[in-house]
Each structure stands twice: as structure tokens, then as C-alpha cells.
Design a protein around this motif. Structure first.
Motif, PDB file in Angstrom:
ATOM      1  N   PRO A   1      41.904  58.177  43.546  1.00 44.80           N
ATOM      2  CA  PRO A   1      42.553  57.969  42.345  1.00 44.80           C
ATOM      3  C   PRO A   1      42.394  56.542  41.742  1.00 44.80           C
ATOM      4  CG  PRO A   1      43.999  58.082  44.136  1.00 44.80           C
ATOM      5  CD  PRO A   1      42.730  58.564  44.642  1.00 44.80           C
ATOM      6  N   PHE A   2      42.487  56.451  40.363  1.00 46.38           N
ATOM      7  CA  PHE A   2      42.378  55.352  39.814  1.00 46.38           C
ATOM      8  C   PHE A   2      43.361  54.234  40.300  1.00 46.38           C
ATOM      9  CE2 PHE A   2      40.837  57.554  36.000  1.00 46.38           C
ATOM     10  CZ  PHE A   2      39.410  57.515  36.564  1.00 46.38           C
ATOM     11  N   SER A   3      44.538  54.604  40.719  1.00 40.08           N
ATOM     12  CA  SER A   3      45.628  53.697  41.357  1.00 40.08           C
ATOM     13  C   SER A   3      45.093  53.051  42.577  1.00 40.08           C
ATOM     14  CB  SER A   3      46.742  54.299  41.393  1.00 40.08           C
ATOM     15  OG  SER A   3      46.718  55.546  42.334  1.00 40.08           O
ATOM     16  N   SER A   4      44.069  53.564  43.147  1.00 41.35           N
ATOM     17  CA  SER A   4      43.835  53.189  44.525  1.00 41.35           C
ATOM     18  C   SER A   4      42.529  52.315  44.354  1.00 41.35           C
ATOM     19  CB  SER A   4      43.362  54.431  45.573  1.00 41.35           C
ATOM     20  OG  SER A   4      44.526  55.260  45.755  1.00 41.35           O
ATOM     21  N   ILE A   5      41.825  52.023  43.191  1.00 40.18           N
ATOM     22  CA  ILE A   5      40.853  51.265  43.008  1.00 40.18           C
ATOM     23  C   ILE A   5      41.261  49.883  42.803  1.00 40.18           C
ATOM     24  CG2 ILE A   5      38.546  50.724  41.505  1.00 40.18           C
ATOM     25  CD1 ILE A   5      38.629  53.800  40.890  1.00 40.18           C
ATOM     26  N   LEU A   6      40.639  48.850  43.462  1.00 40.04           N
ATOM     27  CA  LEU A   6      41.207  47.449  43.426  1.00 40.04           C
ATOM     28  C   LEU A   6      39.994  46.919  42.261  1.00 40.04           C
ATOM     29  CD1 LEU A   6      40.947  46.458  47.126  1.00 40.04           C
ATOM     30  CD2 LEU A   6      42.947  47.088  45.564  1.00 40.04           C
ATOM     31  N   ARG A   7      38.824  47.368  42.414  1.00 45.16           N
ATOM     32  CA  ARG A   7      37.909  46.780  41.515  1.00 45.16           C
ATOM     33  C   ARG A   7      36.841  47.345  41.290  1.00 45.16           C
ATOM     34  NH1 ARG A   7      37.498  43.125  45.437  1.00 45.16           N
ATOM     35  NH2 ARG A   7      35.423  42.587  46.199  1.00 45.16           N
ATOM     36  N   VAL A   8      35.785  47.216  40.364  1.00 41.86           N
ATOM     37  CA  VAL A   8      34.365  47.816  40.341  1.00 41.86           C
ATOM     38  C   VAL A   8      33.355  46.817  40.157  1.00 41.86           C
ATOM     39  CG1 VAL A   8      32.755  49.511  39.226  1.00 41.86           C
ATOM     40  CG2 VAL A   8      35.127  50.133  39.708  1.00 41.86           C
ATOM     41  N   GLU A   9      32.202  46.812  41.094  1.00 39.01           N
ATOM     42  CA  GLU A   9      31.277  45.815  40.857  1.00 39.01           C
ATOM     43  C   GLU A   9      30.154  46.348  40.724  1.00 39.01           C
ATOM     44  OE1 GLU A   9      31.070  42.928  44.158  1.00 39.01           O
ATOM     45  OE2 GLU A   9      33.105  41.974  43.723  1.00 39.01           O
ATOM     46  N   TYR A  10      29.248  45.661  39.742  1.00 38.97           N
ATOM     47  CA  TYR A  10      27.955  46.272  39.262  1.00 38.97           C
ATOM     48  C   TYR A  10      26.981  45.092  39.068  1.00 38.97           C
ATOM     49  CZ  TYR A  10      28.548  45.421  34.396  1.00 38.97           C
ATOM     50  OH  TYR A  10      28.741  44.694  33.141  1.00 38.97           O
ATOM     51  N   GLY A  11      25.651  45.615  39.218  1.00 39.64           N
ATOM     52  CA  GLY A  11      24.530  44.774  39.167  1.00 39.64           C
ATOM     53  C   GLY A  11      23.327  45.049  39.953  1.00 39.64           C
ATOM     54  N   SER A  12      22.634  43.764  40.371  1.00 37.48           N
ATOM     55  CA  SER A  12      21.774  43.876  41.359  1.00 37.48           C
ATOM     56  C   SER A  12      21.984  43.683  42.537  1.00 37.48           C
ATOM     57  CB  SER A  12      20.464  43.040  40.846  1.00 37.48           C
ATOM     58  OG  SER A  12      20.750  41.740  40.674  1.00 37.48           O
ATOM     59  N   PHE A  13      21.064  43.510  43.553  1.00 34.18           N
ATOM     60  CA  PHE A  13      21.418  43.210  45.270  1.00 34.18           C
ATOM     61  C   PHE A  13      20.546  42.101  45.592  1.00 34.18           C
ATOM     62  CE2 PHE A  13      22.419  47.782  44.530  1.00 34.18           C
ATOM     63  CZ  PHE A  13      23.774  47.894  44.911  1.00 34.18           C
ATOM     64  N   SER A  14      21.209  41.295  46.600  1.00 27.84           N
ATOM     65  CA  SER A  14      20.283  40.308  47.291  1.00 27.84           C
ATOM     66  C   SER A  14      20.558  40.915  48.723  1.00 27.84           C
ATOM     67  CB  SER A  14      20.968  39.119  47.199  1.00 27.84           C
ATOM     68  OG  SER A  14      22.287  38.878  47.472  1.00 27.84           O
ATOM     69  N   ALA A  15      19.253  40.531  49.547  1.00 28.59           N
ATOM     70  CA  ALA A  15      19.363  41.112  51.095  1.00 28.59           C
ATOM     71  C   ALA A  15      20.319  40.197  51.903  1.00 28.59           C
ATOM     72  CB  ALA A  15      17.911  40.987  51.526  1.00 28.59           C
ATOM     73  N   ALA A  16      20.993  40.395  52.562  1.00 25.96           N
ATOM     74  CA  ALA A  16      21.877  39.721  53.454  1.00 25.96           C
ATOM     75  C   ALA A  16      20.815  38.963  54.659  1.00 25.96           C
ATOM     76  CB  ALA A  16      22.696  40.742  54.437  1.00 25.96           C
ATOM     77  N   PRO A  17      21.310  37.645  54.693  1.00 25.55           N
ATOM     78  CA  PRO A  17      20.344  36.669  55.313  1.00 25.55           C
ATOM     79  C   PRO A  17      20.404  37.029  56.719  1.00 25.55           C
ATOM     80  CG  PRO A  17      21.992  35.684  54.439  1.00 25.55           C
ATOM     81  CD  PRO A  17      22.354  37.094  53.894  1.00 25.55           C
TER      82      PRO A  17
END
Length: 283
Positions: free
Chosen positions: A140-156
Motif C-alpha cells: 500500500p502507498f502508506s507503506s512506501i518510504l520513497r521511490v528511487e529511479y535512474g541508472s546503476f553503478s556496480a558495488a565495488p
């Protein structure tokens, strides 16, 4: 690939139209824009089998119109009042359904249906051989803290992500953050939360590790690895839809464009799983 500048401009127009319709409270117009029946904005459209699956998924997991209640109405002719049935309230409405690659806790891609409604985001596992919903998870929307979008970078810190860095950095998608775990623990979380404390034993002089305060589920366009530009188009469409739904419903979660660090907890096994999945789909 298509002219990305022209595509970005077209999505700006679409987002403006969606926001304007949402501010007016015109939910039907928002739905019509998202479903792009006239194909004016070249948005994602399901094939016939996917359309049936989305419809059945919506029937299974969306809240239905509330039951009708009996109310007494006065007879305008002066007779006795009679009981009639009227709906208690409106049910959940489907804005649009999508086929997506949902990334699980091991970093493995899974084919899922994602339903965006007036109340929640529903992720549905569907069996196309039996035409049946296997399982679903509702946020439910009430449970969503935030939405992030975009490209990715590899974890070093990961050898696997370093080896597949180029493939990871070509991807684009979005993550839905919640305060509760959406799925099972990844191998990294199992090690950090269960294995390491057990190996360390009782160390009273050290403070216990604080529990995670947020979790996320990652989504990308379905099987678009060979044409990365499709991932951007899909991502922008879904984000525009979320912006409109936020306005319509008064949801409070934020939406942020950012570069997301990506790891693959399942290592080479997740890589092999994803490659085999693409081969099964002829890619």
C-alpha cells in the motif's frame, strides 16, 4: 535506437498532461493517458496473453467494490419508507498493469506482473501455462518510504558485480523502498545478521548491530537487456504514472532521480540464472 532527446521531450509532455489531469481529480483521464489506447505517446502495451494475465491478476488481488448496504428511503408520494441497496463506497481502481523484471533478494531477475492502482502497488507471480495467479505481494502507498529511479553503478566490494560491471551500468530501473522486508533475506543479510553474530559469540563490550530500517524491491523493463533504451522509456513511464497517482491519492512518499549502487548477492549463480532466463525467451 530511437532519438532519445525527442523521446525525453515526449515524456515531458506526457508527464505534464498526467499531472494536470491528476490535479483536476480526473482519474478516468489519467487512466486513459496511461493505457495510451490511441497510441499517441507510444507507451508500453501488453500483448494479448499479457493482457489476459494482467486482468486476472487484478481480479485476484485488488480490493473489490464494497458490499452494498440497505438504507431506508422516503416515498415521495407519502407512502411508507422502503429499503433499497446502495454501495458503501468505491473499490480500488487499476491505473495500469505492466510486465516487469523484478529483482529478488539474490539479484536474480524474475518475470512478474506489476499492478499500479489507486491504493497500492501489487507484484504478481503468474503461470502463463495454466493461466493462473501463483502468488502476489501488495504494498500500500502508506507503506512506501520513497521511490528511487535512474541508472546503476556496480558495488565495488563484489567480484561478481565488478566482472559484470558494464552490463550493470547499462541498466536503468526503479526501487520501491519500504519499512518492512519485501521478500526473504539475501545471503549478505543472512551472514551479517545470523552467521557473523554466531561466530563472534557473546561480546558484551560491543553494541549490537541495529536492525535495517528500510528495504527495497528493484524493477526494470521486462527482458530489455539487449535494448537498454527500452529500460529508460519504461522507467520514465512508470515514474510519471507514480507522480500522477501521488497527486490523486495524496500519498506522501518521495520520488528521487539518483544513481543506485547494485550488488548481486547470489554471485555467479544469479548471473547464470539471468542468462538462462534470457535464452528461454529467445534473447
Amino acid at each position: 535506437s530511437p532519438d532519445l532527446d525527442a523521446m525525453a521531450e515526449e515524456f515531458s509532455v506526457l508527464e505534464a498532461e498526467l499531472v494536470d489531469a491528476a490535479k483536476q481529480g480526473n482519474i478516468d483521464h489519467v487512466i486513459a493517458l496511461l493505457r495510451d489506447v490511441g497510441k499517441l505517446h507510444h507507451l508500453w502495451q501488453p500483448n494479448p496473453a499479457q493482457a489476459v494475465a494482467i486482468e486476472r491478476a487484478a481480479e485476484r488481488c485488488m480490493r473489490k467494490d464494497e458490499e452494498k448496504e440497505k438504507v431506508k428511503t422516503e416515498d415521495l408520494q407519502g407512502g411508507e419508507a422502503e429499503e433499497v441497496e446502495e454501495p458503501k463506497g468505491k473499490g480500488e481502481k487499476l491505473m495500469k498493469g505492466y510486465m516487469v523484471s523484478s529483482v529478488n533478494e539474490w539479484g536474480a531477475d524474475q518475470t512478474r506482473i506489476l499492478l499500479l492502482t489507486t491504493e497500492a502497488v501489487h507484484r504478481v507471480k503468474y503461470n502463463f501455462h495454466t493461466d493462473a495467479v501463483v502468488s502476489y505481494h501488495s504494498t500500500p502507498f502508506s507503506s512506501i518510504l520513497r521511490v528511487e529511479y535512474g541508472s546503476f553503478s556496480a558495488a565495488p566490494s563484489s567480484l561478481t558485480t565488478f566482472m559484470w560491471r558494464r552490463e550493470i551500468e547499462d541498466q536503468q530501473g526503479f526501487r520501491i523502498f519500504t519499512s518492512q522486508r519485501d521478500g526473504k533475506k539475501s545471503i549478505n543479510e543472512v551472514v551479517a545478521e545470523d552467521v557473523v553474530p554466531a561466530l563472534e559469540g557473546d561480546k558484551k563490550d560491543e553494541a549490537p548491530r541495529p536492525p535495517a530500517e528500510e528495504f527495497f524491491r528493484e524493477y526494470r523493463a521486462l527482458l530489455a537487456e539487449e535494448e537498454p533504451w527500452k529500460e529508460e522509456v519504461f522507467m520514465l513511464e512508470f515514474v510519471a504514472a507514480l507522480q500522477a497517482v501521488k497527486i490523486l491519492t495524496g500519498a506522501q512518499f518521495g520520488i528521487k532521480l539518483t544513481k543506485m549502487v547494485k550488488s548481486m548477492p547470489g554471485g555467479i549463480f544469479s548471473v547464470l540464472h539471468n542468462a538462462n532466463r534470457r535464452r528461454q525467451h529467445g534473447l
